[in-house]
Design a protein around this motif. Structure first.
Motif, short mmCIF file in Angstrom:
data_model
loop_
_atom_site.label_atom_id
_atom_site.label_comp_id
_atom_site.label_asym_id
_atom_site.label_seq_id
_atom_site.Cartn_x
_atom_site.Cartn_y
_atom_site.Cartn_z
N ILE A 133 35.91 42.75 43.32
CA ILE A 133 36.84 41.62 43.37
C ILE A 133 38.07 41.92 42.54
O ILE A 133 37.98 42.31 41.38
N TYR A 149 39.49 34.20 46.95
CA TYR A 149 39.11 35.52 46.46
C TYR A 149 39.94 36.59 47.15
O TYR A 149 40.15 36.54 48.36
N VAL A 165 31.95 36.94 45.55
CA VAL A 165 32.49 36.11 46.63
C VAL A 165 31.43 35.17 47.21
O VAL A 165 31.61 33.95 47.27
N TYR A 198 39.65 40.74 47.39
CA TYR A 198 38.71 41.79 47.02
C TYR A 198 38.93 43.05 47.87
O TYR A 198 39.60 43.02 48.91
#
Length: 338
Positions: free
Chosen positions: A271, A315, A296, A317
């Motif tokens: 992430i 998020y 996540v 990532y």
């Protein structure tokens, strides 16, 4: 200093008014505080700067919560295990303990020994890199929010050597305190940004919701794509935790400044960042670190299972093929820029 991905969007129009009101002008105050920058923008008929008064607010909070300030209340506690708290320290510590319980210890302000062991504290260890396993185990023996006890205005610890670090939550609290200060001055339209943690109320000088931009890091994690999206921020707060500002690489693994208080290990998942919105910046800042540690899938599940917290998250990532991906909760909305 918290990692952040948010950039304050520049304004163009300098006045806003209704037919019945005196024209409001945009006032901007900028400075340095808490190891980072701050920008306060608000609409007011009186354009006299309030920077000195804003700096005074920072000074009061620093006396309570700054690890860099000798004699601060937090440093008094860390030295003795007992301190009489002021209103600021008590509010932050109580919120921290609440968040620890809500996240089952994934957030914990007693993480200070681990933060310093991994080289992300005020003072640096004699080595740089992943600490030995026995050192992590020893530091973990002093970590645990259940060691803290609040009786009246006093904060004490049941175990000698337990210390606290409120940097993972105090900045968001400061943002909200500054917002309340502005409201006490009769200001109803403002945006407060302290190191990328923000809160907003009312509208900007164009009569629209305040907007902040989201950076999208390039695959190398050291550069940034142009701002490609904006979040509308009105009567709520936003905070970001990430792994690309403060970190070190060992072998092929990147270790970031966010430490897991359960395992004692620094963040090293894929992430890049998590951006969190909530009803206030205090809450958003409290939950951004545990959400990035959850990952996540677990993080988004946590948000869905606890709607009372009012959290939404985005998020960013790195996928297995090296590409940059996004995942977000249903209520996290942003505007694309093309």
């Amino acid at each position: 200093m918290k990692t952040f991905l948010l950039l304050l969007m520049s304004a163009c129009t300098l006045t806003a008014a209704t037919a019945q009101e005196q024209p409001l002008k945009l006032v901007t105050c900028e400075g340095k505080a808490q190891g980072t920058y701050y920008i306060v923008k608000y609409l007011a008929a009186d354009t006299a700067s309030m920077r000195d008064r804003i700096d005074s607010v920072f000074a009061v909070i620093d006396h309570s919560l700054s690890l860099y300030k000798p004699g601060s209340l937090i440093n008094q506690f860390n030295a003795t295990g007992d301190v009489k708290m002021d209103e600021h320290m008590r509010t932050v510590v109580e919120k921290a303990i609440y968040t620890s319980k809500a996240t089952r210890g994934i957030f914990d302000i007693t993480v200070k020994p681990l933060v310093y062991l991994w080289g992300f504290g005020v003072t640096k260890p004699s080595f740089r890199g992943v600490p030995p396993a026995d050192s992590i185990k020893k530091a973990l023996s002093y970590v645990g929010y259940r060691y803290l006890s609040i009786k009246g205005d006093h904060l004490t610890t049941a175990k000698r050597g337990v210390q606290i670090d409120c940097n993972g939550i105090a900045q968001g609290y400061t943002v909200d305190v500054l917002g309340k200060f502005l409201e006490q001055q009769g200001i109803q339209h403002y945006l407060v940004d302290v190191g990328g943690e923000l809160c907003a109320k009312g509208v900007n000088q164009q009569g629209k919701s305040w907007r902040v931009g989201i950076e999208r890091p390039a695959p190398g994690d050291t550069a940034y794509e142009p701002i490609q999206a904006m979040v509308e921020l009105q009567n709520k707060g936003i905070a970001t935790s990430g792994n690309y500002r403060r970190f070190f690489d060992q072998g092929r693994t990147r270790f970031a400044h966010t430490i897991d208080p359960v395992t004692g290990v620094a963040l090293h998942n894929q992430i890049i960042s998590v951006t969190v919105t909530a009803k206030d910046c205090f809450t958003a800042d409290a939950f951004d670190n545990p959400l990035i540690l959850m990952g996540v899938e677990k993080g988004l599940k946590f948000i869905a299972q606890h709607p009372a917290y009012g959290l939404e998250a985005l998020y960013i990532y790195k996928a297995a093929d090296g590409s940059i991906k996004e995942a977000r909760s249903p209520g996290f909305r942003y505007l694309e820029i093309f």
